[in-house]
Design a protein around this motif. Structure first.
Motif, PDB file in Angstrom:
ATOM      1  N   PHE A  30       0.840  -1.204   0.000  1.00  0.00           N
ATOM      2  CA  PHE A  30       0.000   0.000   0.000  1.00  0.00           C
ATOM      3  C   PHE A  30       0.880   1.260   0.000  1.00  0.00           C
ATOM      4  N   GLY A  31       1.986   1.205   0.737  1.00  0.00           N
ATOM      5  CA  GLY A  31       2.875   2.350   0.794  1.00  0.00           C
ATOM      6  C   GLY A  31       3.601   2.604  -0.508  1.00  0.00           C
ATOM      7  N   ALA A  32       3.967   1.535  -1.209  1.00  0.00           N
ATOM      8  CA  ALA A  32       4.732   1.675  -2.450  1.00  0.00           C
ATOM      9  C   ALA A  32       3.846   1.977  -3.651  1.00  0.00           C
ATOM     10  N   ARG A  33       2.666   1.363  -3.711  1.00  0.00           N
ATOM     11  CA  ARG A  33       1.821   1.468  -4.906  1.00  0.00           C
ATOM     12  C   ARG A  33       0.562   2.288  -4.708  1.00  0.00           C
ATOM     13  N   GLY A  34       0.152   2.440  -3.463  1.00  0.00           N
ATOM     14  CA  GLY A  34      -1.110   3.097  -3.200  1.00  0.00           C
ATOM     15  C   GLY A  34      -2.248   2.092  -3.116  1.00  0.00           C
ATOM     16  N   TYR A  35      -3.355   2.545  -2.536  1.00  0.00           N
ATOM     17  CA  TYR A  35      -4.499   1.659  -2.313  1.00  0.00           C
ATOM     18  C   TYR A  35      -5.079   1.140  -3.623  1.00  0.00           C
ATOM     19  N   ALA A  36      -5.298   2.022  -4.583  1.00  0.00           N
ATOM     20  CA  ALA A  36      -5.992   1.640  -5.814  1.00  0.00           C
ATOM     21  C   ALA A  36      -5.211   0.629  -6.638  1.00  0.00           C
ATOM     22  N   ASP A  37      -3.883   0.716  -6.596  1.00  0.00           N
ATOM     23  CA  ASP A  37      -3.053  -0.124  -7.456  1.00  0.00           C
ATOM     24  C   ASP A  37      -2.499  -1.350  -6.740  1.00  0.00           C
ATOM     25  N   THR A  38      -3.054  -1.675  -5.592  1.00  0.00           N
ATOM     26  CA  THR A  38      -2.621  -2.858  -4.842  1.00  0.00           C
ATOM     27  C   THR A  38      -3.801  -3.795  -4.660  1.00  0.00           C
ATOM     28  N   SER A  39      -3.628  -5.052  -5.050  1.00  0.00           N
ATOM     29  CA  SER A  39      -4.706  -6.042  -4.916  1.00  0.00           C
ATOM     30  C   SER A  39      -4.429  -6.966  -3.742  1.00  0.00           C
ATOM     31  N   LEU A  40      -5.473  -7.586  -3.248  1.00  0.00           N
ATOM     32  CA  LEU A  40      -5.309  -8.556  -2.173  1.00  0.00           C
ATOM     33  C   LEU A  40      -4.501  -9.754  -2.647  1.00  0.00           C
ATOM     34  N   GLU A  41      -4.636 -10.104  -3.917  1.00  0.00           N
ATOM     35  CA  GLU A  41      -3.865 -11.223  -4.469  1.00  0.00           C
ATOM     36  C   GLU A  41      -2.365 -10.920  -4.404  1.00  0.00           C
ATOM     37  N   GLU A  42      -1.991  -9.680  -4.682  1.00  0.00           N
ATOM     38  CA  GLU A  42      -0.582  -9.303  -4.619  1.00  0.00           C
ATOM     39  C   GLU A  42      -0.065  -9.326  -3.189  1.00  0.00           C
ATOM     40  N   ILE A  43      -0.897  -8.900  -2.263  1.00  0.00           N
ATOM     41  CA  ILE A  43      -0.499  -8.930  -0.854  1.00  0.00           C
ATOM     42  C   ILE A  43      -0.331 -10.371  -0.388  1.00  0.00           C
ATOM     43  N   ALA A  44      -1.253 -11.233  -0.777  1.00  0.00           N
ATOM     44  CA  ALA A  44      -1.164 -12.644  -0.395  1.00  0.00           C
ATOM     45  C   ALA A  44       0.107 -13.272  -0.949  1.00  0.00           C
ATOM     46  N   ALA A  45       0.398 -12.977  -2.207  1.00  0.00           N
ATOM     47  CA  ALA A  45       1.603 -13.543  -2.825  1.00  0.00           C
ATOM     48  C   ALA A  45       2.861 -13.037  -2.132  1.00  0.00           C
ATOM     49  N   ASP A  46       2.862 -11.773  -1.743  1.00  0.00           N
ATOM     50  CA  ASP A  46       4.047 -11.185  -1.112  1.00  0.00           C
ATOM     51  C   ASP A  46       4.355 -11.831   0.232  1.00  0.00           C
ATOM     52  N   CYS A  47       3.313 -12.176   0.985  1.00  0.00           N
ATOM     53  CA  CYS A  47       3.553 -12.770   2.313  1.00  0.00           C
ATOM     54  C   CYS A  47       3.497 -14.292   2.303  1.00  0.00           C
ATOM     55  N   GLY A  48       3.350 -14.897   1.120  1.00  0.00           N
ATOM     56  CA  GLY A  48       3.405 -16.349   1.000  1.00  0.00           C
ATOM     57  C   GLY A  48       2.165 -17.065   1.487  1.00  0.00           C
ATOM     58  N   LEU A  49       1.017 -16.394   1.416  1.00  0.00           N
ATOM     59  CA  LEU A  49      -0.240 -17.014   1.834  1.00  0.00           C
ATOM     60  C   LEU A  49      -1.224 -17.000   0.672  1.00  0.00           C
ATOM     61  N   THR A  50      -2.327 -17.687   0.860  1.00  0.00           N
ATOM     62  CA  THR A  50      -3.422 -17.571  -0.099  1.00  0.00           C
ATOM     63  C   THR A  50      -4.270 -16.376   0.302  1.00  0.00           C
ATOM     64  N   ILE A  51      -5.204 -16.017  -0.530  1.00  0.00           N
ATOM     65  CA  ILE A  51      -6.039 -14.854  -0.232  1.00  0.00           C
ATOM     66  C   ILE A  51      -7.060 -15.152   0.875  1.00  0.00           C
ATOM     67  N   ARG A  52      -7.332 -16.416   1.092  1.00  0.00           N
ATOM     68  CA  ARG A  52      -8.365 -16.786   2.078  1.00  0.00           C
ATOM     69  C   ARG A  52      -8.062 -16.269   3.488  1.00  0.00           C
ATOM     70  N   PRO A  53      -6.829 -16.424   4.000  1.00  0.00           N
ATOM     71  CA  PRO A  53      -6.564 -15.894   5.350  1.00  0.00           C
ATOM     72  C   PRO A  53      -6.772 -14.394   5.467  1.00  0.00           C
ATOM     73  N   ILE A  54      -6.544 -13.653   4.381  1.00  0.00           N
ATOM     74  CA  ILE A  54      -6.740 -12.201   4.437  1.00  0.00           C
ATOM     75  C   ILE A  54      -8.205 -11.881   4.699  1.00  0.00           C
ATOM     76  N   TYR A  55      -9.088 -12.565   3.987  1.00  0.00           N
ATOM     77  CA  TYR A  55     -10.521 -12.360   4.233  1.00  0.00           C
ATOM     78  C   TYR A  55     -10.899 -12.800   5.641  1.00  0.00           C
ATOM     79  N   HIS A  56     -10.256 -13.878   6.116  1.00  0.00           N
ATOM     80  CA  HIS A  56     -10.571 -14.390   7.450  1.00  0.00           C
ATOM     81  C   HIS A  56     -10.163 -13.392   8.536  1.00  0.00           C
ATOM     82  N   TYR A  57      -8.978 -12.821   8.407  1.00  0.00           N
ATOM     83  CA  TYR A  57      -8.466 -11.925   9.436  1.00  0.00           C
ATOM     84  C   TYR A  57      -9.009 -10.507   9.324  1.00  0.00           C
ATOM     85  N   PHE A  58      -9.265 -10.037   8.103  1.00  0.00           N
ATOM     86  CA  PHE A  58      -9.593  -8.624   7.917  1.00  0.00           C
ATOM     87  C   PHE A  58     -10.937  -8.365   7.245  1.00  0.00           C
TER      88      PHE A  58
END
Length: 205
Positions: A30-58
């Protein structure tokens, strides 16, 4: 022999670790690309998880961004901890935070647009600033309103000045000028917050 590997972690510890990993990746992207240009899929890939835990936690992207914003806001709160600091010192600390492009992007640019400016009024930053600037009589309606007004004007000025410094061609020169201007505008004014109106008039005379 004690097992110190991943297998020794409790389920709660594993969840806390995964949540922290998501937050760290979200803060970075979010800091490097901004909110609009950052997807949850990219965040999941960056931290080595699937997208499912992101929805579960947040829950969703906006809620994750709100959590990221809270992490950044805590850095502002930490900078307000020294009760004896002058307004110029507060400004200098805030400007140091804003030298981080990620902090600047999340807190000053995206947060007001994504989360709404009204959210700022109930944020941990505002509440801490009120406690810092309102003195020992923050329950007094007049003093609390005065402190709240001063806080909003000050934080708005800080944010705009930090963006102006970041956008300047000569950042070093801009920072010196901004620090001098903030000192002239605000330094010493905090004491006036706890004075009665007639005391303020006497102080000006």
């Amino acid at each position: 022999m004690t097992n110190t590997g991943k297998g020794s972690r409790t389920q709660a510890e594993r969840r806390a670790h995964s949540r922290r990993a998501v937050l760290d990746s979200a803060c970075k992207l979010f800091g490097a690309r901004g909110y609009a240009d950052t997807s949850l899929e990219e965040i999941a890939a960056d931290c080595g998880l699937t997208i499912r835990p992101i929805y579960h936690y947040f829950g969703n992207k906006k809620a994750l961004f709100a959590a990221v914003n809270e992490v950044m806001e805590q850095r502002i709160v930490d900078s307000l901890e020294a009760q004896s600091a002058s307004m110029a010192e507060y400004w200098s600390r805030f400007l140091q935070l804003c030298e981080d492009p990620g902090f600047r992007r999340i807190v000053l640019i995206d947060s007001p647009n994504i989360l709404g400016r009204e959210r700022w009024n109930s944020s941990i930053v505002t509440q801490t600033a009120l406690a810092t600037f309102a003195g020992n009589d923050g329950k007094n309606p007049r003093k609390r309103f005065r402190a709240n007004l001063f806080n909003r004007v000050t934080m708005g000025a800080f944010a705009e000045a930090a963006l102006a410094v970041a956008d300047a061609e000569d950042v070093a020169m801009a920072r010196v000028e901004a620090e001098q201007l903030m000192a002239q505008l605000f330094d010493g004014k905090v004491q006036l917050l706890c004075k009665k109106p007639w005391q303020q008039s006497a102080a000006r005379d």
